[in-house]
Design an enzyme around this catalytic site. Structure first.
Site, PDB file in Angstrom:
ATOM      1  N   SER A  33      -8.405 -15.189 -49.352  1.00  0.00           N
ATOM      2  CA  SER A  33      -7.427 -14.876 -50.138  1.00  0.00           C
ATOM      3  C   SER A  33      -6.579 -16.383 -50.142  1.00  0.00           C
ATOM      4  O   SER A  33      -6.791 -17.328 -49.169  1.00  0.00           O
ATOM      5  CB  SER A  33      -6.291 -14.173 -49.561  1.00  0.00           C
ATOM      6  OG  SER A  33      -5.401 -14.708 -48.373  1.00  0.00           O
ATOM      7  N   ASP A  34      -5.706 -16.680 -51.199  1.00  0.00           N
ATOM      8  CA  ASP A  34      -4.996 -17.803 -51.233  1.00  0.00           C
ATOM      9  C   ASP A  34      -3.850 -17.586 -50.177  1.00  0.00           C
ATOM     10  O   ASP A  34      -3.752 -16.620 -49.682  1.00  0.00           O
ATOM     11  CB  ASP A  34      -4.527 -18.093 -52.673  1.00  0.00           C
ATOM     12  CG  ASP A  34      -4.162 -19.605 -52.600  1.00  0.00           C
ATOM     13  OD1 ASP A  34      -4.089 -20.229 -51.755  1.00  0.00           O
ATOM     14  OD2 ASP A  34      -4.300 -20.240 -54.034  1.00  0.00           O
ATOM     15  N   TYR A  35      -3.048 -18.670 -49.844  1.00  0.00           N
ATOM     16  CA  TYR A  35      -2.043 -18.570 -49.017  1.00  0.00           C
ATOM     17  C   TYR A  35      -1.091 -17.474 -49.140  1.00  0.00           C
ATOM     18  O   TYR A  35      -0.215 -17.252 -50.315  1.00  0.00           O
ATOM     19  CB  TYR A  35      -1.322 -20.103 -49.040  1.00  0.00           C
ATOM     20  CG  TYR A  35      -0.246 -20.481 -47.936  1.00  0.00           C
ATOM     21  CD1 TYR A  35      -0.816 -21.247 -46.823  1.00  0.00           C
ATOM     22  CD2 TYR A  35       0.904 -20.025 -48.093  1.00  0.00           C
ATOM     23  CE1 TYR A  35      -0.032 -21.585 -45.920  1.00  0.00           C
ATOM     24  CE2 TYR A  35       1.613 -20.394 -46.910  1.00  0.00           C
ATOM     25  CZ  TYR A  35       1.181 -21.189 -45.861  1.00  0.00           C
ATOM     26  OH  TYR A  35       2.268 -21.383 -44.858  1.00  0.00           O
TER      27      TYR A  35
END
Length: 794
Positions: free
Chosen positions: A319-321
């Site tokens: 996932s992104d942040y």
């Protein structure tokens, strides 16, 4: 987005449904282009030996250890300064409420990967803890290395302006060789999002507006980072981002939603991701945005149906942040457990910084909302990459740690900067073109806030650059003018974003005393990149006012535009004789600029994004649809004066086209195109409509250097398809070549068109060729005029 029930049928039923859904005349054509089961995208990850090791290790793991492989944290709560980073953050990220002890997790074998933890000493501390845990599973250290680690090259948008994939591959490998000495084995790069809206700050991280150019750059980055063997000490795993269509954020506003047809998704936005997967990318990163109402991090259509089933991707998805946590903000999950369930079931294997997977997976398993098979498969994907990288055998940093720009790498990044510069305009002053600067120039005035700004030259995501390593334009020009026996007069003029005119008088005085004025204007590095969207694309602050006053002084002016995106330069294009887009050039910024200004190197860059006349044109791109009321030959520079010029697709106050179009770029010589030919006038449909068919039509053209000095031209091939069942763009890039010619030299260019170049996606989201008419152009920009035609017939 197309999520029909047909797509869920088994292959035999799918073929039957396709056969009965369309008119018999098209059945054979449609069936020819149906998706086939894809082979694993990365052969190394599919190795039987790696699979054996994965299964053996998985069988020994506790639930806590499995979950540990699916979470990623930074080094919060731990301090180990090193000569490499001195605790300086590699990248800026928002604060989170996550409270974990990363070192304690590492010691327990419950930490699979870490974010932006760099430096041989620091990574070794965590890695020793991990490899001394019960099962000795190493940590994978990932970092935001976007355009260089210590030796910085141009921002990706600038690098795309080189139209030189071989150079991109070489630079990417260079970055990997530096970062692996600090323990980093995973780059959150390349960003391959197509961006057609210059307001979007992350345009700076990608390759611009075109899917063909974007795909070429995506392949180059992946092959440069990963090499031919992930286990090599100087190879890193690529993380292709942001999947998918993040670059289509509405109004160019960061993190905003995207909405589009499946045709547009597949024809425009997906090709660079697909190219990266086909190049063997080991990992992908989910994007922040929702696509057609479904947040990407919870979208099985993207993460499973397209990525894994259609493309055969066999790496893992991160996932992104905090993107898993943000599913609650999107409103599709009311609690952490539901967000975790939706992300994992969609196919997101690793949770970056949300602290959801490790807290919620046990509960979801206990409540029978999540199967152990789903968890195990996610763990397998992570372990495959770790085994392929050779982390179990070589878990620590490789070689002597690189802490500053490497002298031996400077020539390469300097050449990259030189190739990235795009000469937008070069008019005459005193009977000759302003650039390159000749021997008659004895005094140069250098004016502007970016002339001596070392901290700005790296641009967004500038890696672990040290300001002391950067050569500024002022430093380089002072040396150059001293060598020439001339003088440099410097004036700061104004700050990047200021309304103070206190420095204007000094700038004007320097201009009056000079033979030529070089103005270094533009954005700060923080004005682009993540969270760097802008509603106004003019020069920031009062730089425009400074420019106008200096131009009024009457001396020839060279405008160097530093930016991470196209800016509105309408006034400058009418009043400044020489304009060059120089992006953020990196460590060797000053030396590269001096070389090009004085003609030791010639500009050869071409625009990867269109420069607008006004911000109201955004999103702006060359490969538009014709519409039912195209402007045709109407003079759009004037307000409409009647029905023939009013009731067409246009603005009443600005022309439709770009100020500087996609593919545009001048050099210090001139080129002519002629003799555009196609190898056949008619192509049988049965031959053309076969996925994988190559070299169906050969396009040739003659390129001649008509100027007085050697130069490099980027020859571009564009294609238009008329008569298709779905409206097609007015033209689309389908080939390009960098060609260097001596004065008077000619060369025959050759481009091959196959199924990938001639096909398009129809209303059923299938890639097909239909019996239609094709026009091809070969030239030096998207406005090429030399053309030829052929037909695809039944």
């Amino acid at each position: 987005m197309k999520r029909s029930s047909i797509s869920c049928l088994p292959p035999a039923a799918l073929l039957l449904a396709a056969t009965v859904s369309f008119a018999p005349a098209h059945a054979r054509e449609e069936a020819a282009a149906l998706p086939r089961a894809a082979a694993p995208s990365n052969a190394q990850l599919a190795s039987p030996e790696i699979e054996r090791r994965v299964e053996a290790l998985l069988g020994q793991m506790t639930l806590e250890e499995k979950i540990g492989q699916l979470v990623q944290y930074n080094d919060q709560g731990f301090s180990a300064p090193t000569p490499a980073n001195g605790e300086q953050a590699l990248a800026a990220n928002p604060e989170t409420r996550t409270q974990v002890d990363a070192m304690a997790l590492a010691k327990q074998g419950r930490l699979g990967s870490m974010l932006n933890v760099i430096g041989a000493q620091k990574t070794r501390a965590f890695q020793e803890a991990a490899v001394h845990s019960r099962l000795h599973i190493p940590i994978l250290f990932g970092a935001d290395v976007i355009h260089g680690y210590r030796t910085i090259y141009p921002v990706p948008l600038g690098l795309a302006a080189s139209w030189d994939p071989a150079l991109v591959r070489e630079l990417s490998h260079m970055a990997a060789t530096e970062a692996t000495t600090a323990g980093v084995k995973w780059f959150y790069s390349p960003m391959v999002d197509i961006s057609r809206d210059a307001r979007w700050g992350r345009s700076t991280e990608g390759a611009g507006e075109d899917p063909y150019l974007g795909a070429a750059m995506a392949r180059a980055y992946v092959r440069g980072y990963q090499g031919t063997d992930l286990s090599r000490p100087d190879s890193v795993a690529a993380s292709v981002k942001h999947f998918a269509a993040y670059g289509a954020a509405e109004a160019g506003r960061e993190y905003n939603t995207t909405d589009m047809s499946d045709i547009r998704l597949r024809q425009v936005y997906l090709p660079p991701y697909k190219a990266a997967v086909e190049a063997g990318a080991a990992t992908m990163m989910s994007s922040f945005n929702a696509l057609n109402g479904v947040p990407a991090t919870a979208d099985p259509y993207l993460m499973d149906e397209i990525l894994r089933q259609e493309w055969g991707f066999n790496g893992f998805v991160v996932s992104d942040y905090t993107a898993v946590m943000e599913l609650t903000h999107h409103g599709i999950a009311l609690d952490a457990a539901t967000a975790t369930e939706k992300a994992l079931e969609a196919g997101v294997d690793v949770d970056m910084m949300s602290h959801f997977y490790d807290t919620q997976i046990p509960r979801l398993l206990a409540e029978d909302r999540l199967s152990m098979a789903t968890v195990d498969e996610a763990v397998r994907r992570v372990l495959r990459v770790k085994f392929a990288l050779g982390l179990f055998e070589h878990p620590y940093a490789h070689g002597t740690e690189v802490t500053h720009a490497v002298p031996g790498h400077r020539p390469l990044v300097r050449r990259a900067a030189e190739e990235s510069f795009v000469l937008l305009r070069n008019a005459s002053a005193g009977g000759k073109a302003v650039l390159p600067l000749g021997g008659e120039v004895k005094t140069v005035a250098l004016v502007g806030p970016l002339a001596d700004a070392a901290n700005e030259m790296q641009g967004a995501w500038g890696g672990g650059t040290q300001a002391s390593d950067v050569v500024t334009l002022r430093q380089a020009l002072e040396r150059r003018m001293q060598e020439r026996g001339g003088h440099l007069r410097f004036a700061h003029g104004t700050d990047i974003d200021s309304d103070s005119t206190a420095g204007f008088d000094a700038a004007l005085e320097a201009a009056r005393q000079a033979d030529v004025v070089v103005m270094a204007l533009g954005e700060s590095s923080a004005m682009s990149g993540e969270a760097g969207s802008r509603a106004h694309l003019d020069l920031p602050g009062n730089q425009q006012a400074l420019l106008e006053k200096v131009v009024a002084a009457g001396k020839p002016v060279v405008l160097l535009v530093f930016s991470g995106r196209p800016l509105v330069l309408d006034w400058a294009a009418r009043h400044v004789p020489a304009i060059m887009a120089v992006w953020f050039p990196g460590t060797e910024a000053g030396n590269a600029l001096a070389n090009v200004l004085f003609g030791d190197a010639a500009p050869s860059g071409k625009l990867p994004m269109s420069f607008p006349r006004a911000v109201g044109q955004e999103p702006l791109y060359y490969n538009q649809f014709p519409t039912g009321r195209p402007a045709g030959d109407a003079d759009l520079s004037k307000p409409p004066d009647g029905g023939e010029t009013r009731f067409v697709s246009r603005y009443i106050d600005v022309p439709n086209d770009a100020l500087f179009p996609f593919g545009h770029g001048l050099g210090y010589t001139s080129f002519a195109y002629s003799n555009v030919r196609v190898s056949r006038g008619t192509l049988p449909l049965a031959e053309a409509n076969r996925p994988g068919a190559g070299s169906l039509v050969t396009v040739t053209a003659t390129l001649t250097n008509t100027g007085r000095r050697e130069g490099t031209e980027v020859a571009q091939l564009y294609v238009r398809n008329l008569g298709a069942s779905v409206e097609q763009p007015v033209r689309s890039l389908k080939g390009f070549q960098r060609v260097t010619l001596k004065p008077g030299e000619s060369r025959q260019l050759r481009f091959e068109l196959g199924f990938p170049e001639l096909s398009f996606y129809n209303v059923h989201s299938r890639q097909v060729v239909e019996p239609t008419h094709y026009t091809v152009w070969v030239g030096g920009s998207s406005q090429a005029t030399e053309k030829a035609d052929f037909d695809v017939s039944r």
